[in-house]
Design a protein around this motif. Structure first.
Motif, PDB file in Angstrom:
ATOM      1  N   PHE A 153       0.838  -1.198   0.000  1.00 22.29           N
ATOM      2  CA  PHE A 153       0.000   0.000   0.000  1.00 22.29           C
ATOM      3  C   PHE A 153       0.875   1.251   0.000  1.00 22.29           C
ATOM      4  O   PHE A 153       0.621   2.213  -0.733  1.00 22.29           O
ATOM      5  N   PHE A 154       1.912   1.239   0.806  1.00 23.75           N
ATOM      6  CA  PHE A 154       2.835   2.380   0.916  1.00 23.75           C
ATOM      7  C   PHE A 154       3.499   2.666  -0.428  1.00 23.75           C
ATOM      8  O   PHE A 154       3.481   3.795  -0.925  1.00 23.75           O
ATOM      9  N   TYR A 155       4.094   1.637  -1.040  1.00 22.15           N
ATOM     10  CA  TYR A 155       4.792   1.826  -2.316  1.00 22.15           C
ATOM     11  C   TYR A 155       3.821   2.187  -3.444  1.00 22.15           C
ATOM     12  O   TYR A 155       4.158   2.983  -4.331  1.00 22.15           O
ATOM     13  N   LEU A 156       2.633   1.598  -3.425  1.00 25.47           N
ATOM     14  CA  LEU A 156       1.651   1.912  -4.461  1.00 25.47           C
ATOM     15  C   LEU A 156       1.251   3.378  -4.405  1.00 25.47           C
ATOM     16  O   LEU A 156       1.168   4.057  -5.445  1.00 25.47           O
ATOM     17  N   ALA A 157       1.008   3.909  -3.206  1.00 22.70           N
ATOM     18  CA  ALA A 157       0.642   5.321  -3.064  1.00 22.70           C
ATOM     19  C   ALA A 157       1.757   6.227  -3.578  1.00 22.70           C
ATOM     20  O   ALA A 157       1.501   7.217  -4.269  1.00 22.70           O
ATOM     21  N   LEU A 158       3.015   5.891  -3.265  1.00 25.29           N
ATOM     22  CA  LEU A 158       4.142   6.717  -3.723  1.00 25.29           C
ATOM     23  C   LEU A 158       4.287   6.667  -5.244  1.00 25.29           C
ATOM     24  O   LEU A 158       4.512   7.696  -5.895  1.00 25.29           O
ATOM     25  N   LEU A 159       4.143   5.480  -5.826  1.00 27.12           N
ATOM     26  CA  LEU A 159       4.287   5.353  -7.283  1.00 27.12           C
ATOM     27  C   LEU A 159       3.144   6.040  -8.018  1.00 27.12           C
ATOM     28  O   LEU A 159       3.355   6.663  -9.070  1.00 27.12           O
ATOM     29  N   LEU A 160       1.929   5.938  -7.486  1.00 24.74           N
ATOM     30  CA  LEU A 160       0.809   6.661  -8.093  1.00 24.74           C
ATOM     31  C   LEU A 160       1.027   8.162  -8.015  1.00 24.74           C
ATOM     32  O   LEU A 160       0.709   8.909  -8.950  1.00 24.74           O
ATOM     33  N   GLY A 161       1.583   8.634  -6.889  1.00 26.57           N
ATOM     34  CA  GLY A 161       1.900  10.054  -6.764  1.00 26.57           C
ATOM     35  C   GLY A 161       2.923  10.491  -7.794  1.00 26.57           C
ATOM     36  O   GLY A 161       2.799  11.569  -8.398  1.00 26.57           O
ATOM     37  N   MET A 162       3.941   9.663  -8.035  1.00 25.57           N
ATOM     38  CA  MET A 162       4.944   9.976  -9.062  1.00 25.57           C
ATOM     39  C   MET A 162       4.304  10.030 -10.442  1.00 25.57           C
ATOM     40  O   MET A 162       4.685  10.857 -11.285  1.00 25.57           O
ATOM     41  N   LEU A 163       3.321   9.162 -10.668  1.00 29.73           N
ATOM     42  CA  LEU A 163       2.643   9.155 -11.964  1.00 29.73           C
ATOM     43  C   LEU A 163       1.876  10.455 -12.190  1.00 29.73           C
ATOM     44  O   LEU A 163       1.878  11.004 -13.311  1.00 29.73           O
ATOM     45  N   TRP A 164       1.223  10.975 -11.153  1.00 25.76           N
ATOM     46  CA  TRP A 164       0.460  12.218 -11.280  1.00 25.76           C
ATOM     47  C   TRP A 164       1.359  13.414 -11.593  1.00 25.76           C
ATOM     48  O   TRP A 164       0.914  14.372 -12.229  1.00 25.76           O
ATOM     49  N   ILE A 165       2.605  13.407 -11.145  1.00 28.69           N
ATOM     50  CA  ILE A 165       3.498  14.535 -11.436  1.00 28.69           C
ATOM     51  C   ILE A 165       4.410  14.247 -12.623  1.00 28.69           C
ATOM     52  O   ILE A 165       5.368  14.974 -12.870  1.00 28.69           O
ATOM     53  N   THR A 166       4.103  13.147 -13.349  1.00 37.78           N
ATOM     54  CA  THR A 166       4.874  12.806 -14.543  1.00 37.78           C
ATOM     55  C   THR A 166       4.049  12.990 -15.809  1.00 37.78           C
ATOM     56  O   THR A 166       4.481  13.644 -16.759  1.00 37.78           O
ATOM     57  N   ASN A 167       2.847  12.412 -15.834  1.00 34.28           N
ATOM     58  CA  ASN A 167       2.027  12.466 -17.041  1.00 34.28           C
ATOM     59  C   ASN A 167       0.567  12.308 -16.643  1.00 34.28           C
ATOM     60  O   ASN A 167       0.145  11.216 -16.228  1.00 34.28           O
ATOM     61  N   ILE A 168      -0.222  13.372 -16.772  1.00 40.30           N
ATOM     62  CA  ILE A 168      -1.623  13.352 -16.332  1.00 40.30           C
ATOM     63  C   ILE A 168      -2.469  12.357 -17.133  1.00 40.30           C
ATOM     64  O   ILE A 168      -3.246  11.590 -16.542  1.00 40.30           O
ATOM     65  N   PRO A 169      -2.374  12.314 -18.480  1.00 41.47           N
ATOM     66  CA  PRO A 169      -3.184  11.323 -19.205  1.00 41.47           C
ATOM     67  C   PRO A 169      -2.915   9.890 -18.760  1.00 41.47           C
ATOM     68  O   PRO A 169      -3.847   9.099 -18.600  1.00 41.47           O
ATOM     69  N   MET A 170      -1.628   9.539 -18.536  1.00 46.53           N
ATOM     70  CA  MET A 170      -1.319   8.187 -18.089  1.00 46.53           C
ATOM     71  C   MET A 170      -1.797   7.950 -16.669  1.00 46.53           C
ATOM     72  O   MET A 170      -2.212   6.833 -16.318  1.00 46.53           O
ATOM     73  N   ALA A 171      -1.756   8.971 -15.827  1.00 48.88           N
ATOM     74  CA  ALA A 171      -2.247   8.833 -14.455  1.00 48.88           C
ATOM     75  C   ALA A 171      -3.750   8.552 -14.446  1.00 48.88           C
ATOM     76  O   ALA A 171      -4.234   7.707 -13.683  1.00 48.88           O
TER      77      ALA A 171
END
Length: 564
Positions: free
Chosen positions: A170-188
């Protein structure tokens, strides 16, 4: 984890696709946008702006709030590389690093599906898969490539959360999803919907709301972590023309029209290749299911991966436009093919199990054929082939450092008034020609009228400028610089009104006399305090979930019986 030899092999294979750049130069539909952004970030770093918002090189030197709206992580990575390496090597280093991360990330995910010996094969197949190469060389979509490199690792933690329900995932998933939101909005957004659909299936099969609740909570924490970027960009979106941040084109990859086959264009050729790739992958998937039923039945992770694949194929079928029309923000994903990264993950895993005996040569041929087609496509682009109606310029690797003196940036992020004026008054002149015309009309960075007023530019940085105005009479100063509401002007220490002319350039009035003028970009909503508050709020939510909620709700009451 991969040992040193395996990491070395992955790093070596990550170099092989980059031969295309060395042979044909930097090209692709988004090459100017991303390359100039990396160089702009590097320049801002050198001026002491570690978190820039304005790109002075965009719009052919008239500037753009590109860094305020576009997710910053890929720009940040490219900007740091630009501080270390010469400009002409930024693209090579950036994409090599993304391919390396792709391989290592896929190596971790593959541990859930294949034997230890086969993990390296899956990693190499993924980093050389057609869609990954397509995003680099045909599109030069640097942010999406970075997001795709993290996708296998994100899927690993999502699958482990759905099956094992342990806090660490859960911890790692939340961090990786957060990285996705600040990398590429369409992919997020694409990932949010696809994984949300998978978690709904798991919730239904397990007769428990907790899988969906756990995934939804991880997304919420990821968004809170990213609010320091998302909130200011959203609040300021009304200040730009909507076409600059929302482009939607419904074109399923499993749909092929007569026009695609009879009208020759680079756009149609790309769609035919995506159709062929998706269709061949579908055949591989069907063959895999026919020959490996026992493997799928015995492995819960394979069942989850097949659900991901099924959702992908459904989204690529004709007649699914209603999904794009009805679901909130789904149109921001832009293109059906953006989901293809999930197909690349699925087929890379399946291919290793399919590659047995003589059949392995068919799979190798499939991989090499699409790589060869991409190589040929890069050659077409280097010959300035038209892609989606645009004539692309390709910069040799050795000459890309000349970008700033040419035209480092495309037309983007215009204010609504400027966009309306451009469409109304330019006739057949396109936006790029219009902006070039503004540069011709204002050959100097700052000009004043009447002509007996003189302006001296002392400093001209991306987000700070200082001028000295000598005005025998009251005069109006025009800057060769686009207006945006966050620009501020101080004349002799007193705040002044920032104006704009019809073309959208900054203007201001001064009284008779000599004046010192300071011009700077100030972001009212994006500042360190909001960023700190966002990160603290996300951390508190994460800690509360892991320490308080998880032991009592998740681990005690959620016992995965089976997954689809």
């Amino acid at each position: 984890m991969a040992n040193k030899n395996e990491v070395s092999v992955i790093a070596l294979f990550a170099c092989l696709p980059l031969i295309i750049f060395l042979v044909f130069g930097y090209g692709g539909s988004d090459s100017l946008f991303h390359y100039s952004s990396w160089m702009g970030y590097s320049e801002s770093f050198r001026h002491g702006d570690i978190f820039p918002a304005w790109d002075s090189g965009a719009n052919y030197g008239l500037g753009s709030p590109r860094f305020y709206f576009y997710p910053p992580l890929s720009f940040l990575l490219g900007g740091v590389i630009g501080l270390i390496l010469p400009a002409n090597l930024i693209g090579l280093a950036y994409f090599w690093l993304c391919l390396l991360i792709s391989g290592l990330s896929m190596y971790v995910l593959s541990s859930l599906f294949v034997s230890r010996r086969d993990q390296i094969k899956v990693a190499l197949l993924y980093l050389t898969s057609y869609y990954i190469i397509f995003c680099i060389f045909t599109r030069f979509s640097a942010a999406e490539v970075l997001a795709n490199s993290l996708m296998p690792l994100l899927l690993y933690n999502f699958f482990k959360l759905m099956v094992d329900a342990k806090r660490v995932y859960f911890f790692y998933l939340a961090l990786l999803l957060g990285m996705l939101w600040i990398t590429n909005i369409p992919m997020a957004i694409a990932t949010a919907y696809l994984l949300g659909a998978v978690s709904i299936v798991v919730t239904w099969r397990n007769r428990s709301i907790l899988p969906l609740f756990g995934y939804g909570l991880s997304q919420l924490i990821a968004i809170v972590f990213s609010l320091w970027y998302l909130m200011p960009a959203f609040l300021a979106s009304k200040e730009i023309a909507s076409v600059d941040y929302l482009f939607y084109s419904y074109n399923p990859t499993l749909s092929l029209s007569l026009d695609d086959l009879t009208t020759f264009s680079s756009g149609n050729l790309i769609h035919i290749l995506l159709f062929s790739y998706t269709a061949v992958c579908l055949v591989i998937a069907i063959y895999f299911l026919m020959k490996n039923k026992d493997v799928v039945r015995a492995n819960k992770y394979w069942k989850l991966m097949l659900v991901v694949g099924a959702i992908f194929f459904i989204l690529q079928l004709p007649g699914t436009r209603f999904i794009w029309e009805l679901l909130p923000m789904f149109k921001i994903i832009g293109f059906n093919f953006r989901f293809t990264v999930f197909l690349a993950v699925l087929v890379s895993l399946m291919a290793v199990l399919v590659m047995q005996g003589k059949r392995r040569y068919l799979v190798y041929s499939f991989w090499l054929a699409f790589f060869a087609v991409t190589f040929a496509g890069a050659g077409m682009i280097s010959g300035k082939a038209a892609v989606r109606g645009d004539q692309l310029t390709v910069y040799p690797v050795t000459g890309v450092a000349k970008l700033p003196s040419a035209h480092p940036g495309t037309t983007e992020y215009l204010t609504p008034a400027t966009a309306k004026y451009l469409l109304k008054d330019t006739g057949e002149m396109n936006a790029d020609d219009f902006i070039k015309e503004q540069n011709k009309q204002y050959p100097h960075r700052a000009m004043a009228s009447p002509s007996n007023c003189h302006v001296q530019v002392r400093t001209w940085e991306a987000e700070r400028k200082s001028l000295l105005v000598d005005a025998p009479v009251p005069c109006t100063v025009t800057l060769r610089h686009y207006y945006f509401p966050f620009w501020n002007i101080y004349i002799d220490g007193q705040r002044s009104v920032v104006g704009k002319n019809e073309a959208g350039l900054i203007t201001f009035d001064v009284s008779a006399g000599q004046h010192e003028v300071k011009v700077f970009f100030q972001t009212p909503a994006r500042n360190p305090w909001i960023g700190i508050a966002s990160i603290i709020a996300g951390a508190l939510m994460l800690i509360m979930t892991l320490i308080v909620l998880w032991p009592y709700a998740y681990e005690r009451h959620y016992r995965p019986k089976f997954v689809p």
